[in-house]
Structure formats: structure tokens, C-alpha cells
Design an enzyme around this catalytic site. Structure first.
Site, short mmCIF file in Angstrom:
data_model
loop_
_atom_site.label_atom_id
_atom_site.label_comp_id
_atom_site.label_asym_id
_atom_site.label_seq_id
_atom_site.Cartn_x
_atom_site.Cartn_y
_atom_site.Cartn_z
N CYS A 198 -13.40 29.14 10.70
CA CYS A 198 -13.24 30.59 10.89
C CYS A 198 -12.06 31.09 10.04
CB CYS A 198 -12.98 30.89 12.37
SG CYS A 198 -12.49 32.60 12.65
N ASP B 24 -27.68 68.03 8.19
CA ASP B 24 -26.85 66.89 8.55
C ASP B 24 -25.52 67.37 9.12
OD1 ASP B 24 -26.24 64.29 8.86
OD2 ASP B 24 -25.90 63.85 6.74
N CYS C 101 -17.89 31.90 14.93
CA CYS C 101 -16.66 31.18 15.20
C CYS C 101 -16.73 30.66 16.63
CB CYS C 101 -15.48 32.13 15.02
SG CYS C 101 -14.01 31.59 15.88
N CYS D 243 -9.13 32.15 12.76
CA CYS D 243 -8.41 31.24 13.65
C CYS D 243 -8.56 29.77 13.24
CB CYS D 243 -8.87 31.42 15.09
SG CYS D 243 -10.56 30.87 15.37
N CYS E 271 -9.75 33.08 19.43
CA CYS E 271 -9.78 33.65 18.07
C CYS E 271 -9.30 35.09 18.15
CB CYS E 271 -11.22 33.60 17.52
SG CYS E 271 -11.38 34.47 15.95
N TYR F 209 -32.52 76.43 15.43
CA TYR F 209 -33.88 75.96 15.21
C TYR F 209 -34.73 75.85 16.48
CZ TYR F 209 -31.22 71.65 15.97
OH TYR F 209 -30.36 70.70 16.46
N GLU G 42 -39.16 72.07 8.29
CA GLU G 42 -37.89 72.68 7.88
C GLU G 42 -36.88 71.58 7.60
OE1 GLU G 42 -37.99 74.61 11.59
OE2 GLU G 42 -36.36 73.45 12.45
N LYS H 43 -33.83 68.98 7.75
CA LYS H 43 -33.06 68.35 8.81
C LYS H 43 -31.60 68.43 8.37
CE LYS H 43 -32.70 64.35 11.78
NZ LYS H 43 -31.26 64.21 11.66
N LYS I 236 -37.50 61.39 7.20
CA LYS I 236 -36.26 61.23 6.43
C LYS I 236 -36.55 61.02 4.94
CE LYS I 236 -32.95 60.67 9.67
NZ LYS I 236 -32.14 59.49 9.68
S1 IVH Z 1 -35.24 70.07 16.28
C1 IVH Z 1 -35.74 67.77 20.51
N1 IVH Z 1 -34.68 70.86 13.90
O1 IVH Z 1 -31.53 66.29 14.29
C2 IVH Z 1 -34.85 67.82 19.37
N2 IVH Z 1 -33.29 69.20 14.86
O2 IVH Z 1 -32.28 63.54 15.23
C3 IVH Z 1 -35.28 68.96 18.53
N3 IVH Z 1 -31.45 68.50 13.44
O3 IVH Z 1 -30.12 66.32 17.48
C4 IVH Z 1 -34.44 69.05 17.38
N4 IVH Z 1 -31.91 69.82 11.75
O4 IVH Z 1 -29.05 67.77 15.70
C5 IVH Z 1 -34.33 70.04 14.89
N5 IVH Z 1 -34.28 71.68 11.78
C6 IVH Z 1 -33.94 70.89 12.78
C7 IVH Z 1 -32.84 70.04 12.70
C8 IVH Z 1 -32.55 69.20 13.76
C9 IVH Z 1 -31.08 68.91 12.21
C10 IVH Z 1 -30.76 67.46 14.20
C11 IVH Z 1 -30.44 67.82 15.62
C12 IVH Z 1 -30.99 66.72 16.47
C13 IVH Z 1 -31.18 65.64 15.47
C14 IVH Z 1 -32.30 64.73 15.92
#
Ligand code: IVH
Length: 677
Positions: free
Chosen positions: A411, A118, A427, A414, A433, A227, A114, A116, A317
């Protein structure tokens, strides 16, 4: 209308409004027009105004209206809120799969993948289907209570839909974020009003959720997606996929169906990742990767956790985005440890929704390797939190370019001579400094160190420039007359700052160590040292071998510790700090909780204290593994009574809660022993 009829009408109206909220905010499939909705809402409001005794906290009208808070209270999580290990390339995801198969002794693992999101993670607690508490992640063990703010988020149900699987007590985790279009209009509104714009949607979401006044949060367009189910009484879903579906049945928002995928193999995960990356820029919200989770929950339990992340999930990522711009200048900045860092000043460019005008060039070798010069055209990238960096140079013929960049031999702040260690230039001016001294003081006062509220960058700069602070110890010598000479300070603000400086005097050992700014000693190593040695004296008298015996401390960290303690100037500053009344409490701020005799106790305060600020008292209580609450109940362990106590004193007497004077509180905290018989 008879009372029972009114009651029935109220329930019907609330149910209907909840259903429309769900269809609109969660399903994105409204069934009524906005004006029809408004009519229903107004009807409910009028009925509730006529019968205020029938208003319940889960009513849709109760999302706003809570009075502003003085501070966000800390709440312990029922289970730690972990983070995820990250990977970026395909090879690493294959390695992850192989590890899962090896540990599970199987040839095939199904994954749930799923987006991630932000944003910032939150914990939501529902009791008997009613939203009762929500907290931010905080340090993973303790979060901030943002219940009233979360209530204003329309996609967050205040009451869950009745379902046979709905447990009495439910804890779920999810992400609060802001959609890109909402983020842009919010920023437009902020700048029109003369307020500073948020740098990106995540900061906007965090800033909006961590407000003291929920009326402000209510004006911020936040959304939530869930989630994970954490604690649940009753039977739990057997897979992550069912876990999501179960949350959806209860009316909780979960990631869109078309944005997640059940993957039979890791190759399917790679395909999903690639496809999601391709649509990433068309999504209405920011995502920075795909979260890959072993689907079977029994396998998740078998794989278990590492200290800060689960073994069964990974953040896969996306490669960072890159944009082209021009290097307008290269300057050198001086950090708190004296390191000189070349920084490229760029023609401002937007990368992934954030305007970037500076990029670190890390060190001289990096500048030489990438061969970056003034006027070059470069590609800049940014990945999540990572500081913007120059990825590469767009090549042009050498004769059209400026001369190569050279590090200065003095530097720039300073004028001291510059030393060199491999690729690093530094430095030699140390606390002479101004840049190093400012950095050191900012670090000392920062949240994870001594946490001196109100001592920000600007104030520190003035203190150093006016020579009011020439060492860390000078902070504790500041007088009101010194502070009122600073820009932006009047009598009251000066007193507040002095209060928070005084309040920082009781500090757990790990925070103090962290605050000293010893190279390589961050929060984690400071905690390790505090746990291992227990007191500052022990650490100050340890030698290289003793440090190296500690599993998490390698040769570089021991070297840095030994170098720090062998510098007489450092020992002198520490001696002065202690002389000026800084008290370093043994143990760690968050560790050692279980062993402290105050672990798990709850303190409530009433009236003014003479020797602690609010923050200082909170720090001391937390250092002892206890917590602070705002109201007296049967569960309160101690009520600390200061000057002019309020009604809490009477309540505590009625409930038989132990009452402490400020002095008794201080010695209780110091010794961990109750002085009251
Ligand atoms: S599961 C044990 N699912 O990513 C942690 N996290 O880097 C399980 N996050 O702190 C997290 N989307 O804030 C999970 N679909 C998703 C997510 C997600 C964003 C964030 C979450 C977590 C961070 C970890």
C-alpha cells in the site's frame, strides 16, 4: 401630493419598472436605455424613502436588503421534486418511445423537447401572483428556503402579470443557472480578490444561491428558467407546450422559443437533439442534453411516476465532450474501503469549461485494457457530474512508449500488503492504514451520515496523522486540549467542533448505518435497512437469508453486510460508540414520517440549549418527521425554551402554544409522546 396620488404614482412606477425588467431580463428586448431605466428606479426609490409605510415586498426595490440568515431553513415540498432518467443513445430513445406507445396503447405520441439546463432546480411559490417562497431541491422531499436569495434574481418576477388564468396559489419548478460569460467574469473577480474560483457554472450557481447573505447572491449573475407547473388552483393547461406558454403569459421566464420544439414523433426528437448538440457550444449557457416530455398532460398523469422519476419524461443527454492531453504520471490512491485506484495526473486541460488535471483509471484491468502509460497522449471526457475519465489513447509506436503500468504490491500509504479480488486491488491494513481511516472518518462525519459540521478533510487528516483519532469512536473522546493543537484551531473553533460532535450523538438509524461505510450500503440501502429492521440490534443479529428476503437487497449487498458484522473490530467500534453516548434513533431520517406521532408538527426554539447543538436539535426534530421554524405563530406546535429565552416565549404564551423545557423536548423526541399534559 395627496396620499392617494402618491399611492397611484408608486403603483404606476412599479408596473413600469417591472415591465422593463421583463423586457430586459426575460424577453431580451429592452425598450429603454439603461440611464432611462435608472431614472425611473431612482424616482421609485426616493418616493419609497419618503413614504416607507407604502413599501410592499413585491416592489422592484425590494430585491436586496434582507438581513443575513444564520442558516437556510428546511422546507417540505408540496409534492416531491423528482429527477429524470437519463439516456445517451438513439436506441434507448426509441425504446423509450415504444414504451410510451405500449403503455398508452397508441401508435403515435407527441413530445415536447427542450434544453436540459445545467444548473440547480428550484421550486417557486406564488400566492395571488406575488412571489412568496422559493426552495432548492434538497433531497427531493425537503429543500432549503432560499426565498430572499431568489428575490435578487432579476429575471424572476416578484409579481406575476395579471391574467385570467392566473391562479391564487401557484407552484412552479425551474432551473437556476449562470451564463458562461457571467461565470467567467465572476471567476475573474473572485481570483483577483484572492478567493477560490468556481469549478464550473453549475457550482457557481449553486454556491451563489445557497448563500446565507442575500447581498452576496445579489452580486452573482444568476438567471432562472421555468419548465413545470406543479400545483395550481383552477384549470390546468392540457399539454406541456401550453404549460410553458401559460407560464410565459404570467411573465415567467421559460426556455427560448427557438431552443424548444414540439415533435410529432420520436424521429423529430432525434433530429432536434442532433441540431441542439451542434449549436451547444455556441449557446451562452451550459446544457447537457435535451429533456423529452410526453406533451399531453392527461397522458403524463396516466403514465405516472416511479419512485424517483416520472415515467413520461427522459433526459436525452449529449455524448460527453473529449479533449486531448498528456499523462504526466500515474499514482495510486487509497479509498476509504481500502481499494487502490490508479489515477492519471494530466497536463491540465479544459473540458467543457472545467479544468481537469486528474482522471481516474478505475482499476488495473481498465489500465491494461486501455493500455495507458506515463507520457501517453490521451483523450479525456467529462459528462455532467461524472468524474473525468480517459476515453482513449492516441496511438503512437510502442518503442516510443514507457513500460506498462503495474499496481504496487505494498500500500503506498501504510506499506501493508496488497490483496486482490478480480480487477480490484486493496490495502489489507484496514483502520491501521491512515488513508482508510481518514476516508472512514470523513464519510462518518459527512452530511448524509452523522453530519458533524466543521469536521472537514483537513481536520480529519490532522486528527489521524497526530493519532488523536484511531477509530470512529475516538471522535467522541476528543478534548478541547487535543483540538487546540491542530492547525487552524483556536479555543472558539475547538469548542464549536466539540459542540457539533456532541450534537451528532442523536442520529437516526439510517444515517448511522450509512456512516459506518459498509461496502454497498449507501443512503438508499441504509434507509431500506432502517425501515425493514427498525433497530440496530435487529440488523446486527440478522443473517444472510434474512437480508436476502428484502426485495432491494441482492446477494452482493447481503454478503457485504454479513462480512461487516462478522468482523469483531467493527462490532467493537459500534459498542464503543454507543458507550460514548451515541444514540441511534429507530426509523429513518425522512421515511416513517407519516407514522411518527410528531409527523407534521412544528418546533420553534428560543434561548441556549445545554445538550443539543442547533444542528443536533434540527436532526432530531426531522428524524421524528417534524420541522423547525424560526418564528412563533398559531401553527407552532411546540416552543422549546432554553437558557435566557427571547420574546418568542411571550408570543407563545399569548398564542397558547405548548411550551417545553429542553429536558421535556428530549424525552418527547425520544418517545414521540408528549410529556406535558
Ligand atoms: S423537467 C420530474 N425540464 O434536470 C422532473 N428538468 O435530472 C421534471 N432540468 O432536477 C424535470 N432542465 O433540475 C426538466 N427543461 C428541463 C430541465 C430540467 C434541467 C433538471 C432539473 C431536474 C434534473 C433531472
Amino acid at each position: 401630493m395627496a396620499h392617494t396620488d402618491i399611492f397611484a404614482k408608486l403603483i404606476a412606477l412599479r408596473d413600469e419598472i417591472r415591465r422593463h425588467d421583463y423586457l430586459y431580463y426575460v424577453k431580451d428586448r429592452p425598450e429603454v436605455s439603461d440611464s432611462q431605466y435608472d431614472l425611473l428606479f431612482r424616482e421609485l426609490l426616493e418616493l419609497e424613502q419618503a413614504h416607507p409605510e407604502l413599501v410592499t415586498p413585491d416592489s422592484p426595490t425590494q430585491r436586496v436588503g434582507a438581513p443575513p440568515l444564520d442558516e437556510l431553513l428546511k422546507v417540505p415540498h408540496e409534492q416531491p421534486m423528482l429527477s429524470l432518467d437519463s439516456i445517451v443513445d438513439q436506441g434507448e430513445v426509441q425504446t423509450f418511445d415504444q414504451r410510451m406507445k405500449r403503455e398508452l396503447e397508441t401508435t403515435s405520441v407527441e413530445y415536447s423537447a427542450e434544453p436540459k439546463f445545467d444548473g440547480l432546480s428550484v421550486e417557486l411559490v406564488y400566492d395571488h401572483g406575488v412571489f412568496t417562497r422559493g426552495a432548492t431541491r434538497g433531497d427531493g422531499t425537503t429543500g432549503e428556503d432560499v426565498t430572499v436569495n431568489l428575490r435578487t434574481i432579476r429575471s424572476l418576477p416578484l409579481q406575476l402579470q395579471a391574467h385570467s388564468s392566473l391562479p391564487d396559489h401557484l407552484v412552479v419548478r425551474g432551473e437556476v443557472y449562470m451564463r458562461l460569460d457571467d461565470f467567467q467574469s465572476l471567476n475573474r473577480r473572485m481570483t483577483e480578490r484572492g478567493d477560490e474560483a468556481f469549478a464550473n457554472p453549475r457550482n457557481a450557481a449553486a454556491g451563489s444561491l445557497r448563500q446565507l447573505d442575500s447581498a452576496i447572491t445579489a452580486t452573482r449573475p444568476l438567471v432562472v428558467t421555468c419548465y413545470e407547473i406543479m400545483a395550481l388552483s383552477g384549470s390546468a393547461p392540457s399539454t406541456h407546450w401550453n404549460e410553458l406558454e401559460t407560464m410565459a403569459q404570467w411573465g415567467l421566464p421559460i426556455p427560448d422559443h427557438e431552443r424548444r420544439r414540439l415533435c410529432a414523433s420520436i424521429d423529430d426528437v432525434v433530429t432536434f437533439h442532433r441540431e441542439t448538440d451542434l449549436v451547444r457550444d455556441q449557446l451562452p449557457y451550459e446544457i447537457d442534453g435535451v429533456v423529452v416530455k410526453v406533451n399531453r398532460r392527461d397522458w403524463q398523469s396516466r403514465l405516472g411516476m416511479k419512485s424517483r422519476s416520472p415515467r413520461w419524461a427522459i433526459a436525452y443527454k449529449f455524448a460527453p465532450r473529449k479533449e486531448i492531453t498528456v499523462v504526466q504520471d500515474i499514482v495510486v490512491s487509497v479509498g476509504r474501503t481500502g481499494t487502490l485506484t490508479p489515477v492519471a495526473l494530466l497536463k491540465p486541460v479544459e473540458v467543457g469549461g472545467v479544468t481537469i488535471s486528474r482522471a481516474t483509471l478505475h482499476n488495473a484491468d481498465e489500465v491494461a485494457r486501455k493500455d495507458i502509460r506515463i507520457n501517453d497522449t490521451v483523450k479525456v471526457e467529462r459528462a455532467g457530474d461524472v468524474i473525468p475519465a480517459i476515453a482513449e489513447r492516441v496511438p503512437i509506436p510502442d518503442e516510443q512508449r514507457r513500460d506498462p503500468f503495474c499496481m504496487p504490491d505494498r500500500c503506498p500509504v501504510c506499506g501493508s500488503t496488497v490483496g486482490r479480488e478480480g480487477a480490484y486491488f486493496y490495502c489489507t491494513g484496514q483502520s491501521a492504514c491512515a488513508a482508510q481511516l481518514k476516508g472512514a472518518i470523513e464519510h462518518f462525519a459527512s452530511k448524509h451520515a452523522l453530519h458533524i459540521d466543521g469536521l472537514g478533510k483537513k481536520t480529519v487528516a490532522q486528527l489521524v496523522d497526530k493519532k488523536l483519532a484511531q477509530s470512529l469512536a475516538d471522535l467522541y473522546r476528543l478534548k478541547i486540549d487535543d483540538l487546540v493543537t491542530l492547525d487552524g484551531f483556536a479555543d472558539r473553533s475547538a469548542r464549536l467542533l466539540l459542540d457539533s460532535i456532541a450534537g451528532s450523538k442523536t442520529v437516526p438509524l439510517d444515517r448511522f448505518l450509512m456512516g459506518l461505510g459498509i461496502r454497498q450500503v449507501g443512503q438508499h440501502i441504509a434507509k431500506v435497512l432502517a425501515r425493514e429492521f427498525g433497530s440496530l440490534d435487529q440488523i446486527m443479529s440478522a443473517d444472510r437469508d434474512r437480508f436476502q428476503q428484502i426485495r432491494e437487497i441482492g446477494p452482493e449487498i447481503s454478503e457485504s453486510l454479513v462480512a461487516y458484522w462478522s468482523e469483531p473490530r467493527n462490532r467493537e467500534v459500534i459498542a464503543q460508540l454507543l458507550e460514548l453516548g451515541v444514540q441511534v434513533a429507530p426509523g429513518t431520517a425522512t421515511g416513517d414520517r407519516a407514522t411518527s406521532s410528531l409527523a407534521g408538527k412544528t418546533f420553534v426554539f428560543t434561548g441556549g440549549l445545554d445538550h443539543f447543538t442547533r444542528d443536533g436539535a434540527q436532526l432530531a426534530v426531522e428524524a421524528a418527521g417534524a420541522r423547525i421554524s424560526s418564528s412563533v405563530s398559531k401553527k407552532t406546535s411546540y416552543l422549546v425554551v432554553g437558557r435566557d429565552p427571547g420574546s418568542k416565549l411571550e408570543q407563545a404564551r399569548t398564542l397558547g402554544v405548548t411550551i417545553l423545557t429542553e429536558q421535556e423536548f428530549a424525552s418527547l423526541i425520544e418517545t414521540g409522546q408528549n410529556v406535558v399534559s
